[in-house]
Motif scaffolding. Structure first.
Motif, PDB file in Angstrom:
ATOM      1  N   ALA A 101      12.059   5.801   7.478  1.00 31.95           N
ATOM      2  CA  ALA A 101      12.378   6.292   6.133  1.00 31.95           C
ATOM      3  C   ALA A 101      13.869   6.596   6.002  1.00 31.95           C
ATOM      4  N   THR A 102      14.428   7.261   7.004  1.00 33.82           N
ATOM      5  CA  THR A 102      15.845   7.627   6.876  1.00 33.82           C
ATOM      6  C   THR A 102      16.742   6.389   6.953  1.00 33.82           C
ATOM      7  N   ARG A 103      16.286   5.367   7.671  1.00 32.25           N
ATOM      8  CA  ARG A 103      17.031   4.099   7.700  1.00 32.25           C
ATOM      9  C   ARG A 103      17.073   3.498   6.284  1.00 32.25           C
ATOM     10  N   LEU A 104      15.940   3.552   5.618  1.00 30.31           N
ATOM     11  CA  LEU A 104      15.869   3.038   4.244  1.00 30.31           C
ATOM     12  C   LEU A 104      16.787   3.837   3.306  1.00 30.31           C
ATOM     13  N   GLY A 136       5.208   6.559   1.049  1.00 31.68           N
ATOM     14  CA  GLY A 136       5.826   5.339   1.562  1.00 31.68           C
ATOM     15  C   GLY A 136       5.067   4.117   1.092  1.00 31.68           C
ATOM     16  N   ALA A 137       5.792   3.061   0.741  1.00 33.13           N
ATOM     17  CA  ALA A 137       5.179   1.775   0.373  1.00 33.13           C
ATOM     18  C   ALA A 137       5.273   0.855   1.580  1.00 33.13           C
ATOM     19  N   PHE A 138       4.135   0.318   1.977  1.00 32.45           N
ATOM     20  CA  PHE A 138       4.065  -0.546   3.154  1.00 32.45           C
ATOM     21  C   PHE A 138       3.674  -1.963   2.772  1.00 32.45           C
ATOM     22  N   ASP A 139       4.390  -2.914   3.376  1.00 37.80           N
ATOM     23  CA  ASP A 139       3.961  -4.304   3.368  1.00 37.80           C
ATOM     24  C   ASP A 139       3.520  -4.569   4.799  1.00 37.80           C
ATOM     25  N   GLY A 140       2.237  -4.542   5.047  1.00 42.10           N
ATOM     26  CA  GLY A 140       1.762  -4.556   6.435  1.00 42.10           C
ATOM     27  C   GLY A 140       2.242  -3.288   7.120  1.00 42.10           C
ATOM     28  N   ASP A 141       2.957  -3.440   8.230  1.00 43.28           N
ATOM     29  CA  ASP A 141       3.479  -2.277   8.960  1.00 43.28           C
ATOM     30  C   ASP A 141       4.887  -1.904   8.525  1.00 43.28           C
ATOM     31  N   GLU A 142       5.462  -2.719   7.656  1.00 37.56           N
ATOM     32  CA  GLU A 142       6.872  -2.502   7.299  1.00 37.56           C
ATOM     33  C   GLU A 142       7.008  -1.535   6.126  1.00 37.56           C
ATOM     34  N   LEU A 143       7.815  -0.483   6.328  1.00 36.78           N
ATOM     35  CA  LEU A 143       8.086   0.467   5.252  1.00 36.78           C
ATOM     36  C   LEU A 143       9.123  -0.154   4.322  1.00 36.78           C
ATOM     37  N   VAL A 144       8.752  -0.359   3.053  1.00 32.97           N
ATOM     38  CA  VAL A 144       9.654  -1.060   2.126  1.00 32.97           C
ATOM     39  C   VAL A 144      10.085  -0.189   0.948  1.00 32.97           C
ATOM     40  N   GLY A 145       9.605   1.054   0.907  1.00 33.10           N
ATOM     41  CA  GLY A 145      10.040   1.943  -0.170  1.00 33.10           C
ATOM     42  C   GLY A 145       9.538   3.353   0.063  1.00 33.10           C
ATOM     43  N   THR A 146      10.228   4.322  -0.562  1.00 32.38           N
ATOM     44  CA  THR A 146       9.812   5.725  -0.415  1.00 32.38           C
ATOM     45  C   THR A 146      10.009   6.478  -1.731  1.00 32.38           C
ATOM     46  N   ALA A 147       9.305   7.585  -1.845  1.00 37.05           N
ATOM     47  CA  ALA A 147       9.574   8.577  -2.894  1.00 37.05           C
ATOM     48  C   ALA A 147       9.195   9.935  -2.313  1.00 37.05           C
ATOM     49  N   MET A 148      10.175  10.848  -2.268  1.00 38.72           N
ATOM     50  CA  MET A 148       9.856  12.222  -1.848  1.00 38.72           C
ATOM     51  C   MET A 148       9.377  12.968  -3.089  1.00 38.72           C
ATOM     52  N   VAL A 149       8.258  13.671  -2.944  1.00 34.63           N
ATOM     53  CA  VAL A 149       7.692  14.416  -4.075  1.00 34.63           C
ATOM     54  C   VAL A 149       7.478  15.875  -3.683  1.00 34.63           C
ATOM     55  N   THR A 152       0.869  -1.171   0.000  1.00 27.77           N
ATOM     56  CA  THR A 152       0.000   0.000   0.000  1.00 27.77           C
ATOM     57  C   THR A 152       0.905   1.219   0.000  1.00 27.77           C
ATOM     58  N   ILE A 153       0.592   2.193  -0.854  1.00 27.16           N
ATOM     59  CA  ILE A 153       1.413   3.408  -0.910  1.00 27.16           C
ATOM     60  C   ILE A 153       0.605   4.570  -0.374  1.00 27.16           C
ATOM     61  N   ARG A 154       1.178   5.273   0.607  1.00 25.07           N
ATOM     62  CA  ARG A 154       0.468   6.408   1.206  1.00 25.07           C
ATOM     63  C   ARG A 154       1.466   7.439   1.715  1.00 25.07           C
ATOM     64  N   PRO A 155       1.033   8.686   1.908  1.00 26.20           N
ATOM     65  CA  PRO A 155       1.941   9.723   2.420  1.00 26.20           C
ATOM     66  C   PRO A 155       2.367   9.405   3.851  1.00 26.20           C
ATOM     67  N   LEU A 156       3.627   9.639   4.154  1.00 20.23           N
ATOM     68  CA  LEU A 156       4.154   9.373   5.493  1.00 20.23           C
ATOM     69  C   LEU A 156       3.939  10.564   6.412  1.00 20.23           C
ATOM     70  N   GLY A 157       3.916  10.276   7.711  1.00 21.60           N
ATOM     71  CA  GLY A 157       3.867  11.319   8.736  1.00 21.60           C
ATOM     72  C   GLY A 157       5.206  11.391   9.446  1.00 21.60           C
ATOM     73  N   LEU A 158       5.355  12.415  10.297  1.00 24.80           N
ATOM     74  CA  LEU A 158       6.633  12.635  10.991  1.00 24.80           C
ATOM     75  C   LEU A 158       7.080  11.412  11.779  1.00 24.80           C
ATOM     76  N   GLU A 159       6.106  10.634  12.277  1.00 29.29           N
ATOM     77  CA  GLU A 159       6.458   9.470  13.097  1.00 29.29           C
ATOM     78  C   GLU A 159       7.183   8.385  12.298  1.00 29.29           C
ATOM     79  N   GLN A 160       7.170   8.502  10.967  1.00 27.39           N
ATOM     80  CA  GLN A 160       7.873   7.493  10.157  1.00 27.39           C
ATOM     81  C   GLN A 160       9.279   7.939   9.758  1.00 27.39           C
ATOM     82  N   SER A 161       9.749   9.028  10.358  1.00 27.52           N
ATOM     83  CA  SER A 161      11.060   9.573   9.990  1.00 27.52           C
ATOM     84  C   SER A 161      12.182   8.544  10.137  1.00 27.52           C
ATOM     85  N   ALA A 162      12.237   7.869  11.271  1.00 24.01           N
ATOM     86  CA  ALA A 162      13.350   6.943  11.517  1.00 24.01           C
ATOM     87  C   ALA A 162      13.353   5.805  10.494  1.00 24.01           C
TER      88      ALA A 162
END
Ligand SMILES: CC(C)(COP(=O)(O)OP(=O)(O)OC[C@H]1O[C@@H](n2cnc3c(N)ncnc32)[C@H](O)[C@@H]1OP(=O)(O)O)[C@@H](O)C(=O)NCCC(=O)NCCS
Length: 146
Positions: A24-27, A57-70, A12-22
């Motif tokens: 995303a930056t790990r990725l 952010g692309a999610f597989d369940g709760d796991e962030l598996v991809g990003t694109a900043m737009v 599922t692809i959806r916009p990330l919030g600040l709480e996903q910073s860690a």
């Protein structure tokens, strides 16, 4: 933007919030996209907090598996930090994230999307050409304002 589901990659692809910073930056670190002069958490917060930008952010369940900043600047749309988790590459997720980024642009009336590839990452140009991008034959100049 609307949520997008894909049976193919089950994400599922959806916009990330600040709480996903860690996450995303790990990725981004794992994907080799960070540089000392671009603090990734600051880049993330600025994009997530902006009125004309987002991090998808692309999610597989709760796991962030991809990003694109737009983002868009009133003229062109830009994509940064397109990254797919190493174990997920080669299954169409990069293309899906780019599609989602393009949809984000279209929803905002942006007529053209652009991106920059570091000369040290030239191998990824073939990937973008598969997705329909062309070399704009421009030289990008930059200047720090901080
Ligand atoms: C670049 C990246 C996002 C691609 O993600 P991915 O999920 O592996 O790509 P996909 O599986 O969606 O591939 C889409 C298409 O591009 C092709 N492709 C993928 N990587 C490629 C490469 N390095 N060279 C040439 N073609 C490539 C695929 O074969 C596929 O073609 P098809 O759909 O026509 O069959 C991923 O490799 C990555 O995260 N790299 C590190 C970060 C990075 O460099 N980002 C770009 C910053 S400018």
């Amino acid at each position: 933007m609307s949520e997008r589901n894909s049976a193919a990659a089950a994400v599922t692809i959806r916009p990330l919030g600040l709480e996903q910073s860690a996450a995303a930056t790990r990725l981004w670190e794992e994907a080799g996209l960070t540089r000392p002069w671009n603090p990734p958490a600051e880049d993330f917060a600025r994009a997530v907090g902006g009125e004309t930008s987002a991090v998808l952010g692309a999610f597989d369940g709760d796991e962030l598996v991809g990003t694109a900043m737009v983002g868009h600047d009133g003229h062109r749309g830009w994509i940064y930090y397109l990254a797919v988790a190493e174990t997920r590459r080669g299954s169409g997720l990069g293309r899906q994230l780019n599609d989602a980024a393009e949809e984000w642009m279209r929803e905002r009336g942006v007529p053209k999307v652009q991106l920059m590839v570091r000369s040290t990452n030239a191998g990824v140009v073939d990937f973008y050409e598969r997705l329909g991008y062309e070399d704009g034959e421009v030289v990008v100049l930059g200047k720090w304002l901080r």
